[in-house]
Scaffold this active site. Structure first.
Site, PDB file in Angstrom:
ATOM      1  N   HIS A 201       0.856  -1.194   0.000  1.00  0.00           N
ATOM      2  CA  HIS A 201       0.000   0.000   0.000  1.00  0.00           C
ATOM      3  C   HIS A 201       0.887   1.238   0.000  1.00  0.00           C
ATOM      4  O   HIS A 201       1.945   1.256   0.619  1.00  0.00           O
ATOM      5  CB  HIS A 201      -0.891   0.011   1.250  1.00  0.00           C
ATOM      6  CG  HIS A 201      -2.070   0.916   1.118  1.00  0.00           C
ATOM      7  ND1 HIS A 201      -2.000   2.259   1.363  1.00  0.00           N
ATOM      8  CD2 HIS A 201      -3.338   0.665   0.717  1.00  0.00           C
ATOM      9  CE1 HIS A 201      -3.201   2.796   1.143  1.00  0.00           C
ATOM     10  NE2 HIS A 201      -4.028   1.852   0.756  1.00  0.00           N
TER      11      HIS A 201
ATOM     12  N   ASP B  39      -7.902  -5.311  -0.224  1.00  0.00           N
ATOM     13  CA  ASP B  39      -8.340  -6.190  -1.320  1.00  0.00           C
ATOM     14  C   ASP B  39      -7.954  -7.642  -1.122  1.00  0.00           C
ATOM     15  O   ASP B  39      -8.403  -8.505  -1.887  1.00  0.00           O
ATOM     16  CB  ASP B  39      -7.736  -5.680  -2.640  1.00  0.00           C
ATOM     17  CG  ASP B  39      -8.308  -4.326  -3.002  1.00  0.00           C
ATOM     18  OD1 ASP B  39      -7.530  -3.386  -3.218  1.00  0.00           O
ATOM     19  OD2 ASP B  39      -9.547  -4.201  -3.023  1.00  0.00           O
TER      20      ASP B  39
HETATM   21  C1  SDX Z   1      -6.135   0.023  -3.038  1.00  0.00           C
HETATM   22  O1  SDX Z   1      -4.350   4.525  -2.102  1.00  0.00           O
HETATM   23  C2  SDX Z   1      -5.308   3.919  -1.513  1.00  0.00           C
HETATM   24  O2  SDX Z   1      -5.736   4.314  -0.449  1.00  0.00           O
HETATM   25  C3  SDX Z   1      -5.850   2.703  -2.260  1.00  0.00           C
HETATM   26  C4  SDX Z   1      -6.899   1.879  -1.521  1.00  0.00           C
HETATM   27  C5  SDX Z   1      -8.192   2.665  -1.299  1.00  0.00           C
HETATM   28  O3  SDX Z   1      -8.941   2.325  -0.376  1.00  0.00           O
HETATM   29  O4  SDX Z   1      -8.482   3.578  -2.137  1.00  0.00           O
HETATM   30  O5  SDX Z   1      -6.382   1.443  -0.271  1.00  0.00           O
HETATM   31  C6  SDX Z   1      -7.316   0.647  -2.348  1.00  0.00           C
HETATM   32  O6  SDX Z   1      -5.878   0.367  -4.161  1.00  0.00           O
HETATM   33  C7  SDX Z   1      -5.282  -0.946  -2.287  1.00  0.00           C
HETATM   34  C8  SDX Z   1      -4.073  -1.460  -3.136  1.00  0.00           C
HETATM   35  C9  SDX Z   1      -4.577  -2.530  -4.114  1.00  0.00           C
HETATM   36  N1  SDX Z   1      -3.496  -2.884  -5.038  1.00  0.00           N
HETATM   37  C10 SDX Z   1      -2.850  -4.065  -4.945  1.00  0.00           C
HETATM   38  O7  SDX Z   1      -3.033  -4.876  -4.059  1.00  0.00           O
HETATM   39  C11 SDX Z   1      -1.868  -4.318  -6.087  1.00  0.00           C
HETATM   40  C12 SDX Z   1      -0.560  -4.862  -5.509  1.00  0.00           C
HETATM   41  N2  SDX Z   1       0.100  -3.803  -4.737  1.00  0.00           N
HETATM   42  C13 SDX Z   1       1.020  -2.977  -5.455  1.00  0.00           C
HETATM   43  O8  SDX Z   1       1.066  -2.935  -6.802  1.00  0.00           O
HETATM   44  C14 SDX Z   1       1.550  -1.794  -4.667  1.00  0.00           C
HETATM   45  O9  SDX Z   1       1.825  -2.229  -3.389  1.00  0.00           O
HETATM   46  C15 SDX Z   1       0.686  -0.550  -4.632  1.00  0.00           C
HETATM   47  C16 SDX Z   1       0.297  -0.123  -5.995  1.00  0.00           C
HETATM   48  C17 SDX Z   1      -0.532  -0.792  -3.814  1.00  0.00           C
HETATM   49  C18 SDX Z   1       1.497   0.568  -3.980  1.00  0.00           C
HETATM   50  O10 SDX Z   1       2.561   0.816  -4.817  1.00  0.00           O
HETATM   51  P1  SDX Z   1       3.692   1.921  -4.469  1.00  0.00           P
HETATM   52  O11 SDX Z   1       3.365   2.640  -3.223  1.00  0.00           O
HETATM   53  O12 SDX Z   1       3.924   2.714  -5.713  1.00  0.00           O
HETATM   54  O13 SDX Z   1       4.918   1.042  -4.128  1.00  0.00           O
HETATM   55  P2  SDX Z   1       5.964   0.505  -5.190  1.00  0.00           P
HETATM   56  O14 SDX Z   1       5.265  -0.094  -6.363  1.00  0.00           O
HETATM   57  O15 SDX Z   1       6.962   1.582  -5.428  1.00  0.00           O
HETATM   58  O16 SDX Z   1       6.629  -0.702  -4.354  1.00  0.00           O
HETATM   59  C19 SDX Z   1       7.760  -0.490  -3.502  1.00  0.00           C
HETATM   60  C20 SDX Z   1       8.542  -1.803  -3.566  1.00  0.00           C
HETATM   61  C21 SDX Z   1       8.943  -2.177  -5.002  1.00  0.00           C
HETATM   62  O17 SDX Z   1      10.075  -3.009  -4.906  1.00  0.00           O
HETATM   63  P3  SDX Z   1      11.560  -2.319  -5.137  1.00  0.00           P
HETATM   64  O18 SDX Z   1      11.511  -1.594  -6.448  1.00  0.00           O
HETATM   65  O19 SDX Z   1      11.759  -1.413  -3.924  1.00  0.00           O
HETATM   66  O20 SDX Z   1      12.509  -3.512  -5.149  1.00  0.00           O
HETATM   67  O21 SDX Z   1       7.702  -2.883  -3.118  1.00  0.00           O
HETATM   68  C22 SDX Z   1       7.473  -3.793  -4.201  1.00  0.00           C
HETATM   69  C23 SDX Z   1       7.797  -3.039  -5.461  1.00  0.00           C
HETATM   70  O22 SDX Z   1       8.197  -3.939  -6.499  1.00  0.00           O
HETATM   71  N3  SDX Z   1       6.046  -4.152  -4.144  1.00  0.00           N
HETATM   72  C24 SDX Z   1       5.559  -5.369  -4.375  1.00  0.00           C
HETATM   73  C25 SDX Z   1       4.187  -5.284  -4.156  1.00  0.00           C
HETATM   74  N4  SDX Z   1       3.873  -4.026  -3.818  1.00  0.00           N
HETATM   75  C26 SDX Z   1       5.032  -3.330  -3.810  1.00  0.00           C
HETATM   76  N5  SDX Z   1       6.198  -6.515  -4.732  1.00  0.00           N
HETATM   77  C27 SDX Z   1       5.388  -7.601  -4.880  1.00  0.00           C
HETATM   78  N6  SDX Z   1       4.044  -7.593  -4.688  1.00  0.00           N
HETATM   79  C28 SDX Z   1       3.424  -6.462  -4.325  1.00  0.00           C
HETATM   80  N7  SDX Z   1       2.122  -6.446  -4.137  1.00  0.00           N
END
Ligand code: SDX
Length: 425
Positions: free
Chosen positions: A303, A360
């Site tokens: 998140h 989710d």
């Molecule tokens: C919702 O914003 C809100 O409030 C949203 C929400 C709401 O109520 O409106 O809470 C609802 O959208 C919840 C999130 C649902 N999405 C997912 O579950 C999809 C999977 N999660 C991700 O794609 C990710 O965690 C996000 C999109 C939710 C957040 O992404 P960020 O903040 O841009 O973080 P990032 O992508 O920069 O990740 C940081 C690191 C990265 O690794 P490095 O480059 O540092 O090596 O963490 C890794 C990412 O690759 N990472 C994940 C991951 N989420 C982050 N690696 C594997 N699986 C994941 N789910």
């Protein structure tokens, strides 16, 4: 402690005011930065940028705290209802019994959509994603309610907008589902509560178990609002151009559809089913996720704000066991979700990146147990988030000094090109 931030640029020092919110959050106010320094800020993805002040919802990502208008999500989920918490976020106070009854009755009075909308829903292919049907019909409502498309809605029109859209999103969602099943639309029954009527409009059965309605009500409460998330920011951005309320909310539906946002609840179930069908162990699946070249993510984890457990995920995880036990449903995907969570929470990759289950991760398990198909999960998210979108839009348009949102950029492209005739290219 100084309420000024000092910025040293070259041989000049600038002072910028700071701002502290009611929960102690701190910001550097850069409203005058460009005028005073010629600089803008750069913050891809708005990781560090506050787009507005807001009194609706507060998150503490480190502590896993979520509050609607100062009430903890745990208390609201336990004691309130979806319609009461919708009233709370929109009007900023809990309703009296009379105010709530009037709100509920007005929502129920929007028990259908114009004939043209029904025809438009029927014109979609049966395999159309219900979010496509919802988004397009949400903006299409503007063609049937011109009086609600004024640039500035009166207070009475805003009162109508919230009840109309809460009423009609339920109707359009149920109709989209029935059409996808090749079934006739089921007319809304005003004698049923909001969630029971929705389930009844999906199934055609008026005998909705109270536990099913209650479980759906809690899920919708948990989705009502969440600060400036992607879809809410889209609503604010589009609404800031004074686009009509139907177009503004439709933009929120569009943004929510993405798998990184509201579309994640559908992606989680597809991920769990893939693990089950492939017989892939948790370790093997997580190894793929950790391999950057795989392009796969542990959907439902991570998140932007929560670097601890999403409090909503905690509530839903408990509700999962209760709802499935009450309904006598055994879902192997729940066991896979719990197993995957247990392994991930001990894995350095996830621990070091502070990746925890979000709203989710478990919600789809409950929707499945309630008989709601996977491709309707994000529509359920939209139904829950609608009151939050409306509340955030209302707060924005009523804020003194309201302006159209128009971020800056830093240009990095070619600087001086001269036109060449096509023959010489
Ligand atoms: C919702 O914003 C809100 O409030 C949203 C929400 C709401 O109520 O409106 O809470 C609802 O959208 C919840 C999130 C649902 N999405 C997912 O579950 C999809 C999977 N999660 C991700 O794609 C990710 O965690 C996000 C999109 C939710 C957040 O992404 P960020 O903040 O841009 O973080 P990032 O992508 O920069 O990740 C940081 C690191 C990265 O690794 P490095 O480059 O540092 O090596 O963490 C890794 C990412 O690759 N990472 C994940 C991951 N989420 C982050 N690696 C594997 N699986 C994941 N789910």
């Amino acid at each position: 402690m100084s309420d000024k931030a000092k910025l040293i640029l070259g041989d000049k020092t600038f002072e910028l005011p700071t701002f502290t919110g009611s929960e102690g959050e701190k910001a550097v106010d850069i409203t005058k930065l460009r005028a005073e320094t010629g600089y803008v800020t750069l913050d891809t993805g708005y990781m560090n940028t506050g787009a507005c002040t807001s009194a609706i919802t507060f998150l503490d990502g480190e502590k896993g705290i979520l509050k609607y208008r100062g009430y903890s999500i745990e208390e609201i989920a336990e004691k309130s209802s979806f319609l009461e918490s919708s009233y709370l976020v929109f009007y900023g106070k809990l309703p009296t019994a009379t105010e709530l009854k009037n709100f509920e009755d007005r929502i129920a009075s929007f028990d259908d959509v114009p004939e043209g909308i029904k025809q438009q829903i029927k014109a979609f292919p049966k395999n159309a994603h219900p979010m496509a049907v919802l988004a397009s019909n949400m903006v299409s409502l503007s063609a049937f309610y011109e009086d609600m498309c004024a640039q500035d809605l009166t207070p009475a029109q805003k009162d109508t907008a919230i009840v109309q859209l809460m009423g009609q999103i339920k109707i359009m969602a149920a109709y989209a589902y029935r059409h996808s099943q090749g079934k006739d639309f089921v007319k809304s029954d005003k004698s049923l509560d909001y969630c029971s009527d929705f389930i009844h409009m999906m199934t055609g059965d008026k005998n909705v178990k109270k536990e099913v309605a209650k479980a759906l009500d809690i899920l919708l409460i948990l989705h009502v609002d969440h600060e400036q998330n992607c879809s809410t920011s889209s609503v604010r951005l589009v609404g800031s151009s004074k686009a009509n309320i139907f177009a503004t909310i439709s933009a929120g539906v569009d943004a929510l559809w993405g798998p990184l946002h509201g579309g994640a609840n559908q992606a989680v179930l597809e991920m769990l089913a893939e693990i089950k069908d492939s017989g892939k162990g948790y370790e093997a699946f997580l190894a793929e996720v950790k391999d950057k070249n795989s392009g796969s993510r542990l959907m439902g984890f991570g998140h932007r704000v929560y670097k601890n457990f999403d409090p909503r995920a905690k509530i839903i995880k408990v509700a999962c066991d209760t709802v499935l036990a009450t309904l006598g449903v055994k879902d192997p995907l729940l066991d896979i979700a719990k197993g995957l969570e247990a392994v991930a929470l001990k894995d350095e990759y996830f621990v070091s990146r502070k990746l925890y289950p979000n709203v989710d991760f478990y919600s789809g398990i409950i929707y499945r147990a309630l008989g709601i198909p996977t491709n309707m999960f994000t529509v359920m998210f939209a139904m829950g988030r609608l009151p939050g979108w409306m509340a955030q839009w209302k707060e924005m348009v009523e804020q003194p000094g309201f302006k159209i949102c128009r971020p800056r950029q830093i240009y990095t492209g070619d600087t001086t090109n001269t036109y060449k005739d096509i023959k010489s290219r």
